[in-house]
Write a protein that holds these residues in place. Sequence first.
Motif, PDB file in Angstrom:
ATOM      1  N   LEU A 161      -0.264  -6.986   8.679  1.00 38.01           N
ATOM      2  CA  LEU A 161      -1.090  -7.371   7.536  1.00 38.01           C
ATOM      3  C   LEU A 161      -2.547  -6.965   7.745  1.00 38.01           C
ATOM      4  CD1 LEU A 161       0.379 -10.889   6.702  1.00 38.01           C
ATOM      5  CD2 LEU A 161       0.614  -8.795   5.370  1.00 38.01           C
ATOM      6  N   ILE A 162      -3.051  -7.143   8.969  1.00 40.43           N
ATOM      7  CA  ILE A 162      -4.435  -6.739   9.273  1.00 40.43           C
ATOM      8  C   ILE A 162      -4.580  -5.222   9.127  1.00 40.43           C
ATOM      9  CG2 ILE A 162      -6.147  -6.539  11.127  1.00 40.43           C
ATOM     10  CD1 ILE A 162      -5.171  -9.337  12.079  1.00 40.43           C
ATOM     11  N   ALA A 163      -3.615  -4.463   9.665  1.00 41.08           N
ATOM     12  CA  ALA A 163      -3.678  -3.004   9.570  1.00 41.08           C
ATOM     13  C   ALA A 163      -3.596  -2.550   8.108  1.00 41.08           C
ATOM     14  CB  ALA A 163      -2.542  -2.375  10.378  1.00 41.08           C
ATOM     15  N   THR A 164      -2.722  -3.172   7.339  1.00 42.57           N
ATOM     16  CA  THR A 164      -2.607  -2.828   5.918  1.00 42.57           C
ATOM     17  C   THR A 164      -3.898  -3.147   5.186  1.00 42.57           C
ATOM     18  OG1 THR A 164      -0.229  -3.217   5.969  1.00 42.57           O
ATOM     19  CG2 THR A 164      -1.291  -3.237   3.806  1.00 42.57           C
ATOM     20  N   GLY A 165      -4.449  -4.337   5.447  1.00 39.96           N
ATOM     21  CA  GLY A 165      -5.716  -4.724   4.824  1.00 39.96           C
ATOM     22  C   GLY A 165      -6.845  -3.785   5.195  1.00 39.96           C
ATOM     23  N   ALA A 166      -6.929  -3.417   6.480  1.00 35.42           N
ATOM     24  CA  ALA A 166      -7.971  -2.496   6.927  1.00 35.42           C
ATOM     25  C   ALA A 166      -7.802  -1.123   6.268  1.00 35.42           C
ATOM     26  CB  ALA A 166      -7.939  -2.362   8.448  1.00 35.42           C
ATOM     27  N   PHE A 167      -6.556  -0.647   6.199  1.00 36.43           N
ATOM     28  CA  PHE A 167      -6.297   0.642   5.562  1.00 36.43           C
ATOM     29  C   PHE A 167      -6.711   0.608   4.097  1.00 36.43           C
ATOM     30  CE2 PHE A 167      -3.576   3.293   2.902  1.00 36.43           C
ATOM     31  CZ  PHE A 167      -3.821   4.543   3.446  1.00 36.43           C
ATOM     32  N   LEU A 168      -6.304  -0.444   3.379  1.00 34.11           N
ATOM     33  CA  LEU A 168      -6.652  -0.531   1.967  1.00 34.11           C
ATOM     34  C   LEU A 168      -8.151  -0.660   1.766  1.00 34.11           C
ATOM     35  CD1 LEU A 168      -3.770  -2.762   0.556  1.00 34.11           C
ATOM     36  CD2 LEU A 168      -4.142  -0.321   0.183  1.00 34.11           C
ATOM     37  N   LYS A 169      -8.823  -1.451   2.619  1.00 34.11           N
ATOM     38  CA  LYS A 169     -10.271  -1.608   2.488  1.00 34.11           C
ATOM     39  C   LYS A 169     -10.979  -0.276   2.747  1.00 34.11           C
ATOM     40  CE  LYS A 169     -13.953  -4.748   3.526  1.00 34.11           C
ATOM     41  NZ  LYS A 169     -14.294  -5.097   2.161  1.00 34.11           N
ATOM     42  N   LYS A 170     -10.530   0.425   3.781  1.00 34.42           N
ATOM     43  CA  LYS A 170     -11.143   1.703   4.133  1.00 34.42           C
ATOM     44  C   LYS A 170     -10.874   2.763   3.066  1.00 34.42           C
ATOM     45  CE  LYS A 170     -11.155   5.223   7.720  1.00 34.42           C
ATOM     46  NZ  LYS A 170     -10.571   5.671   8.984  1.00 34.42           N
ATOM     47  N   ASN A 171      -9.686   2.726   2.479  1.00 38.55           N
ATOM     48  CA  ASN A 171      -9.273   3.781   1.552  1.00 38.55           C
ATOM     49  C   ASN A 171      -9.231   3.334   0.099  1.00 38.55           C
ATOM     50  OD1 ASN A 171      -8.530   6.056   3.419  1.00 38.55           O
ATOM     51  ND2 ASN A 171      -7.341   4.393   4.308  1.00 38.55           N
ATOM     52  N   GLU A 172      -9.745   2.136  -0.209  1.00 35.75           N
ATOM     53  CA  GLU A 172      -9.643   1.606  -1.570  1.00 35.75           C
ATOM     54  C   GLU A 172     -10.303   2.536  -2.580  1.00 35.75           C
ATOM     55  OE1 GLU A 172     -10.584  -2.381  -4.218  1.00 35.75           O
ATOM     56  OE2 GLU A 172     -11.323  -2.282  -2.173  1.00 35.75           O
ATOM     57  N   LYS A 173     -11.476   3.030  -2.288  1.00 34.20           N
ATOM     58  CA  LYS A 173     -12.193   3.891  -3.226  1.00 34.20           C
ATOM     59  C   LYS A 173     -11.400   5.168  -3.496  1.00 34.20           C
ATOM     60  CE  LYS A 173     -15.930   5.571  -5.386  1.00 34.20           C
ATOM     61  NZ  LYS A 173     -15.501   5.962  -6.706  1.00 34.20           N
ATOM     62  N   ARG A 174     -10.934   5.814  -2.424  1.00 37.50           N
ATOM     63  CA  ARG A 174     -10.170   7.050  -2.572  1.00 37.50           C
ATOM     64  C   ARG A 174      -8.868   6.800  -3.330  1.00 37.50           C
ATOM     65  NH1 ARG A 174      -5.952   9.023   0.034  1.00 37.50           N
ATOM     66  NH2 ARG A 174      -6.051   7.520   1.723  1.00 37.50           N
ATOM     67  N   LEU A 175      -8.138   5.741  -2.955  1.00 40.08           N
ATOM     68  CA  LEU A 175      -6.884   5.434  -3.628  1.00 40.08           C
ATOM     69  C   LEU A 175      -7.114   5.032  -5.090  1.00 40.08           C
ATOM     70  CD1 LEU A 175      -5.049   3.461  -0.798  1.00 40.08           C
ATOM     71  CD2 LEU A 175      -4.455   5.733  -1.686  1.00 40.08           C
ATOM     72  N   THR A 176      -8.203   4.289  -5.338  1.00 38.84           N
ATOM     73  CA  THR A 176      -8.516   3.902  -6.716  1.00 38.84           C
ATOM     74  C   THR A 176      -8.838   5.130  -7.552  1.00 38.84           C
ATOM     75  OG1 THR A 176      -9.311   1.748  -5.991  1.00 38.84           O
ATOM     76  CG2 THR A 176     -10.024   2.482  -8.154  1.00 38.84           C
ATOM     77  N   ASP A 177      -9.605   6.063  -6.987  1.00 41.00           N
ATOM     78  CA  ASP A 177      -9.895   7.304  -7.707  1.00 41.00           C
ATOM     79  C   ASP A 177      -8.611   8.077  -8.017  1.00 41.00           C
ATOM     80  OD1 ASP A 177     -12.585   6.708  -7.660  1.00 41.00           O
ATOM     81  OD2 ASP A 177     -13.051   8.039  -5.968  1.00 41.00           O
TER      82      ASP A 177
END
Length: 193
Positions: A161-177
Amino acid sequence: MMESMGLPVPAEACIITASLYCLKTHHLAIQGVAFAAIAGAIIGDNFGYLIGRRVGFPLLQRYGPRMGLTHDRLILGQYLFSRHGNAIVFLGRFVAVLRVFVAVLAGACRMRWPEFMVFNALGGTCWAGGYALGTYMLGRRISEVSGPAGIAIGIATVLGLIATGAFLKKNEKRLTDQALQAARQQANTGPSL
């Protein structure tokens, strides 16, 4: 079934208790307990999916911003379910908090029902059947195994869960775009996400 519909019910505890009851009293057949657990998990998730499909997205649009679920994050959720929904549905079965909401989220994010059904059935069978038969087979040793194994599974879940959260936080902007671009392309070529 109730947990899979989105209600926080301790399904694992119920399956383990019923399996141990089978082992100790022989008043129930373990095959029946396993079948009931699997059927309940699959049927409950389908009800959860329908609830999410009918009322989930409008509720998330209306009340989501209060919980940090902005419009862009909802689009991101739809994008992730369209790209990785199969894995989310299958693996979500094994994470207690996610298990309660994954079917509702899949419906709200408009995951295709045939794909949802296949991975829901696979996940429900592995999870519910695994708990029922595993508990029964381990029998008297369950307390010995559940201590170290439970701690290891708990640690692995928290790290995941921590790794998933960190990945999403780090990549949220790119994935949202990417999600917004995919939504715009979909709007130009057919029905929206």
